[in-house]
Design an enzyme around this catalytic site. Sequence first.
Site, PDB file in Angstrom:
ATOM      1  N   LYS A 127       0.832  -1.214   0.000  1.00 52.93           N
ATOM      2  CA  LYS A 127       0.000   0.000   0.000  1.00 52.93           C
ATOM      3  C   LYS A 127       0.863   1.261   0.000  1.00 52.93           C
ATOM      4  O   LYS A 127       0.613   2.192  -0.743  1.00 52.93           O
ATOM      5  CB  LYS A 127      -0.926   0.042   1.237  1.00 52.93           C
TER       6      LYS A 127
ATOM      7  N   ARG B  23      -8.620   1.218   9.848  1.00 54.25           N
ATOM      8  CA  ARG B  23      -8.206  -0.159  10.145  1.00 54.25           C
ATOM      9  C   ARG B  23      -9.223  -0.881  11.019  1.00 54.25           C
ATOM     10  O   ARG B  23      -9.011  -2.047  11.338  1.00 54.25           O
ATOM     11  CB  ARG B  23      -6.870  -0.133  10.891  1.00 54.25           C
TER      12      ARG B  23
ATOM     13  N   ARG C 207      11.845  -5.790   3.966  1.00 56.68           N
ATOM     14  CA  ARG C 207      11.606  -4.356   3.807  1.00 56.68           C
ATOM     15  C   ARG C 207      12.659  -3.557   4.578  1.00 56.68           C
ATOM     16  O   ARG C 207      12.987  -3.871   5.716  1.00 56.68           O
ATOM     17  CB  ARG C 207      10.215  -4.001   4.325  1.00 56.68           C
TER      18      ARG C 207
ATOM     19  N   ARG D 161      12.202  -1.795  10.265  1.00 56.72           N
ATOM     20  CA  ARG D 161      11.237  -1.390  11.291  1.00 56.72           C
ATOM     21  C   ARG D 161      11.181  -2.454  12.379  1.00 56.72           C
ATOM     22  O   ARG D 161      11.157  -3.637  12.085  1.00 56.72           O
ATOM     23  CB  ARG D 161       9.847  -1.220  10.662  1.00 56.72           C
TER      24      ARG D 161
ATOM     25  N   ARG E 268       0.749  -8.693  13.882  1.00 56.91           N
ATOM     26  CA  ARG E 268       0.110  -7.694  13.012  1.00 56.91           C
ATOM     27  C   ARG E 268      -0.840  -8.354  12.013  1.00 56.91           C
ATOM     28  O   ARG E 268      -1.907  -7.817  11.719  1.00 56.91           O
ATOM     29  CB  ARG E 268       1.179  -6.883  12.272  1.00 56.91           C
TER      30      ARG E 268
HETATM   31  P1  AMP Z   1       1.809   0.839   9.081  1.00 53.84           P
HETATM   32  O1  AMP Z   1       2.981   1.708   8.810  1.00 53.84           O
HETATM   33  O2  AMP Z   1       0.589   1.237   8.324  1.00 53.84           O
HETATM   34  O3  AMP Z   1       2.128  -0.637   8.923  1.00 53.84           O
HETATM   35  O4  AMP Z   1       1.431   1.055  10.629  1.00 53.84           O
HETATM   36  C1  AMP Z   1       2.358   0.706  11.638  1.00 53.84           C
HETATM   37  C2  AMP Z   1       1.654   0.623  12.967  1.00 53.84           C
HETATM   38  O5  AMP Z   1       1.104   1.900  13.310  1.00 53.84           O
HETATM   39  C3  AMP Z   1       0.482  -0.340  13.057  1.00 53.84           C
HETATM   40  O6  AMP Z   1       0.889  -1.684  13.307  1.00 53.84           O
HETATM   41  C4  AMP Z   1      -0.313   0.251  14.223  1.00 53.84           C
HETATM   42  O7  AMP Z   1       0.304  -0.054  15.458  1.00 53.84           O
HETATM   43  C5  AMP Z   1      -0.142   1.753  13.992  1.00 53.84           C
HETATM   44  N1  AMP Z   1      -1.203   2.277  13.104  1.00 53.84           N
HETATM   45  C6  AMP Z   1      -1.065   2.806  11.862  1.00 53.84           C
HETATM   46  N2  AMP Z   1      -2.257   3.165  11.353  1.00 53.84           N
HETATM   47  C7  AMP Z   1      -3.175   2.857  12.293  1.00 53.84           C
HETATM   48  C8  AMP Z   1      -4.601   2.948  12.366  1.00 53.84           C
HETATM   49  N3  AMP Z   1      -5.321   3.444  11.349  1.00 53.84           N
HETATM   50  N4  AMP Z   1      -5.198   2.509  13.499  1.00 53.84           N
HETATM   51  C9  AMP Z   1      -4.513   2.012  14.534  1.00 53.84           C
HETATM   52  N5  AMP Z   1      -3.179   1.875  14.526  1.00 53.84           N
HETATM   53  C10 AMP Z   1      -2.501   2.292  13.412  1.00 53.84           C
END
Ligand code: AMP
Length: 218
Positions: free
Chosen positions: A13, A88, A127, A160, A171
């Site tokens: 994404k 989410r 990644r 990360r 996750r």
């Molecule tokens: P991402 O970079 O999108 O994989 O997000 C990394 C982490 O940030 C996720 O595993 C969540 O802990 C937190 N996070 C990001 N977006 C959201 C969201 N919309 N709702 C809740 N937690 C989020």
Amino acid sequence: MNLVFLGPPGAGKGTQAARLSGMLGIPQVSTGDILRAAIAASKPLGLEADRYMRAGDLVPDAVMIGIIAERLQQPDAAVGFILDGFPRTIAQAEGLEAMLAGMGRRLDRVIYFEASEATLIRRLGNRRVCRAAGHIYNLLSSPPAHPGVCDLDGSPLYMRDDDRPETVLRRLQVYREQTEPLLAFYEARGLFVRVDAEGDVGAVAAALAALVAPQRTR
Ligand code: AMP
């Protein structure tokens, strides 16, 4: 155009949102990037979010809805946006719907990135992300020209914390339990389209361009 990119972690994404954002001239709004920036700057939001993120859990809905409400008020989002990583949960999706209605706006499409679990796990493990701006690399499919260094800004690349195998499994579980119900939510609203996210960056980008192209001419 107001778009949501939906899909499990590692589906691509973020990579595709960055590309499409440039093509369409609309901002990529990545909630993960916003949270990581708040952590890097030691902001209160970052301190609160950090423990959830490390565990692979979701940051509370009210916090996330507040972040998006503020971000979508920014002038650059007036022409459209790509939401990458939000919503989410059903509560976030309902919050977004109400917020957009209040602004006299609505979503145009929700694009679901579909990939097998084996592909997601392989991508997340390989990644690497640049420290300065979050540019994304993959050690197998799109490595940097010089190991450990971002091609675009020369900053160091890192893995990360939440891409480590223990957290990745959590996750994926959180995704299945809390985010997957959004597929039916958006299907019911007639907004939902699927893109095959199994292929390489170029193939997915081409499929995506075909999906959004008809709307660009309207
Ligand atoms: P991402 O970079 O999108 O994989 O997000 C990394 C982490 O940030 C996720 O595993 C969540 O802990 C937190 N996070 C990001 N977006 C959201 C969201 N919309 N709702 C809740 N937690 C989020």
